[in-house]
Motif scaffolding. Sequence first.
Motif, short mmCIF file in Angstrom:
data_model
loop_
_atom_site.label_atom_id
_atom_site.label_comp_id
_atom_site.label_asym_id
_atom_site.label_seq_id
_atom_site.Cartn_x
_atom_site.Cartn_y
_atom_site.Cartn_z
N UNK A 111 8.69 -1.43 -3.30
CA UNK A 111 9.51 -0.22 -3.37
C UNK A 111 8.99 0.81 -2.37
N UNK A 112 9.86 1.71 -1.96
CA UNK A 112 9.46 2.74 -1.03
C UNK A 112 8.65 3.80 -1.79
N UNK A 113 7.36 3.65 -1.77
CA UNK A 113 6.47 4.52 -2.55
C UNK A 113 5.65 5.41 -1.63
N UNK A 114 4.81 6.26 -2.22
CA UNK A 114 3.96 7.16 -1.45
C UNK A 114 3.10 6.38 -0.46
N UNK A 115 3.05 6.86 0.76
CA UNK A 115 2.26 6.22 1.79
C UNK A 115 1.42 7.28 2.50
N UNK A 116 0.21 6.89 2.89
CA UNK A 116 -0.66 7.81 3.61
C UNK A 116 -1.26 7.11 4.82
N UNK A 117 -1.34 7.82 5.92
CA UNK A 117 -2.05 7.33 7.10
C UNK A 117 -3.51 7.65 6.92
N UNK A 118 -4.37 6.65 7.05
CA UNK A 118 -5.80 6.86 6.86
C UNK A 118 -6.41 7.46 8.12
N UNK A 119 -7.64 7.94 7.99
CA UNK A 119 -8.31 8.54 9.13
C UNK A 119 -8.55 7.58 10.26
N UNK A 120 -8.65 6.27 9.95
CA UNK A 120 -8.88 5.27 10.98
C UNK A 120 -7.58 4.76 11.59
N UNK A 121 -6.44 5.25 11.06
CA UNK A 121 -5.14 4.80 11.57
C UNK A 121 -4.49 3.72 10.74
N UNK A 122 -5.13 3.33 9.64
CA UNK A 122 -4.56 2.34 8.74
C UNK A 122 -3.51 2.96 7.83
N UNK A 123 -3.09 2.21 6.83
CA UNK A 123 -2.03 2.67 5.93
C UNK A 123 -2.42 2.42 4.49
N UNK A 124 -2.29 3.42 3.65
CA UNK A 124 -2.44 3.29 2.21
C UNK A 124 -1.07 3.34 1.57
N UNK A 125 -0.74 2.34 0.77
CA UNK A 125 0.50 2.35 0.00
C UNK A 125 0.13 2.54 -1.46
N UNK A 126 0.53 3.68 -2.03
CA UNK A 126 0.21 4.00 -3.41
C UNK A 126 1.33 3.52 -4.33
N UNK A 127 0.95 2.81 -5.40
CA UNK A 127 1.90 2.31 -6.37
C UNK A 127 1.38 2.61 -7.77
N UNK A 128 2.29 2.82 -8.71
CA UNK A 128 1.89 3.05 -10.10
C UNK A 128 1.58 1.71 -10.76
N UNK A 129 0.47 1.65 -11.49
CA UNK A 129 0.09 0.42 -12.17
C UNK A 129 -1.41 0.32 -12.29
N UNK A 130 -1.87 -0.72 -12.96
CA UNK A 130 -3.31 -0.94 -13.12
C UNK A 130 -3.68 -2.32 -12.61
N UNK A 131 -4.84 -2.38 -11.99
CA UNK A 131 -5.33 -3.63 -11.44
C UNK A 131 -6.84 -3.49 -11.27
N UNK A 132 -7.44 -4.41 -10.55
CA UNK A 132 -8.84 -4.32 -10.16
C UNK A 132 -8.89 -4.21 -8.65
N UNK A 133 -10.09 -4.29 -8.08
CA UNK A 133 -10.20 -4.29 -6.63
C UNK A 133 -10.06 -5.69 -6.05
N UNK A 134 -9.78 -6.67 -6.91
CA UNK A 134 -9.60 -8.04 -6.43
C UNK A 134 -8.38 -8.13 -5.53
N UNK A 135 -8.55 -8.77 -4.37
CA UNK A 135 -7.44 -8.97 -3.45
C UNK A 135 -7.30 -10.44 -3.12
N UNK A 136 -6.11 -11.01 -3.30
CA UNK A 136 -5.88 -12.40 -2.91
C UNK A 136 -5.47 -12.52 -1.45
N UNK A 137 -5.47 -11.39 -0.74
CA UNK A 137 -4.97 -11.35 0.63
C UNK A 137 -6.11 -11.43 1.64
N UNK A 138 -5.75 -11.76 2.86
CA UNK A 138 -6.75 -11.89 3.92
C UNK A 138 -7.08 -10.55 4.57
N UNK A 139 -6.06 -9.79 4.92
CA UNK A 139 -6.26 -8.57 5.70
C UNK A 139 -5.80 -7.31 4.96
#
Length: 301
Positions: A111-139
């Motif tokens: 969904x089109x949710x809150x997004x922030x440009x990080x200081x290094x030029x990356x992207x944070x996509x904020x979503x409502x929900x609960x999880x851990x820091x576990x990531x099944x992704x590579x990058x």
Amino acid sequence: PNTRMLEDALAYAASGCHVFPVYEIQDDGSCACGGLPGCSPGKHPRTSNGLSAATRDEKVIRLWWTTWPNANIGIACRPSNRIVLDLDIKPARGNGYVELETIEEKHGRLPYSLRARTGSGGLHIHLAGTSTDYSPFQAIDVRGSGYVLAPPSNHTSGKRYEWLDSDDSRLEAAPDWLLRLLSRPVVTIPEIDPSETLSEPLDSFPVFKESLRRVAAGDSRHNTWVWLALQIRDARLPVSALETYAEPFLAACRRRAGDRDVTSEELVMVARWVYAKTRRDPHPAAEKLLLPALLEKPVDG
């Protein structure tokens, strides 16, 4: 006095976020901590108990940012009911933007949710929900039990975190397919054979050196351990080879503040989970990280 950070911290708290102060980057480019052991410049908590101190209490927030008016703002994800996807382009891990496109083609668009440009030029996509820091992704890193910096926090690059399209976007719920991907698989945990040994010195393993580099660079400590476990397993080495790294890995984590701590129990759980999964073929650790001498040796188990 600078009241910008205080006003933003209070606004986040009013919106439901639990916040806490983080050391900022000073005008000369150095971290305001003055070089504490394990410093992760501009990213580690000013509070002694880290993100555990995060709060929505106005009095506490005012006291913090009156004491440290330029402090960066950390948002503790779990109490704030936030999952943050951290996308970036990293040579050792790939392109997070391309990976997200591939994931969305398979599962559906976020969904089109809150997004922030990080200081290094990356992207944070904020979503409502609960999880851990576990990531099944590579990058793509995931923050669910850890924390993220919020705009207008500053960065060693000299830039600040900033919201994108803040005028017409809002926090949207994480879709079910993403929550399923972020759930740890339930597996049968095999017994670890303590008779398996590894005689080679730690310094002979490029994968371990790479894991230390990632930790020092600020990558998630949990995700880095998962990555290391996969490389060791795919190189056809026994689980005892991975166990050899547990203590030096924990020591390296303790030297770098920021991110959440990992425990020896967590490392063992990850090791058992990884070794319960089917090994990938071809074996990336053997092909990419040059472990031919070890792979020529017969390994039981």
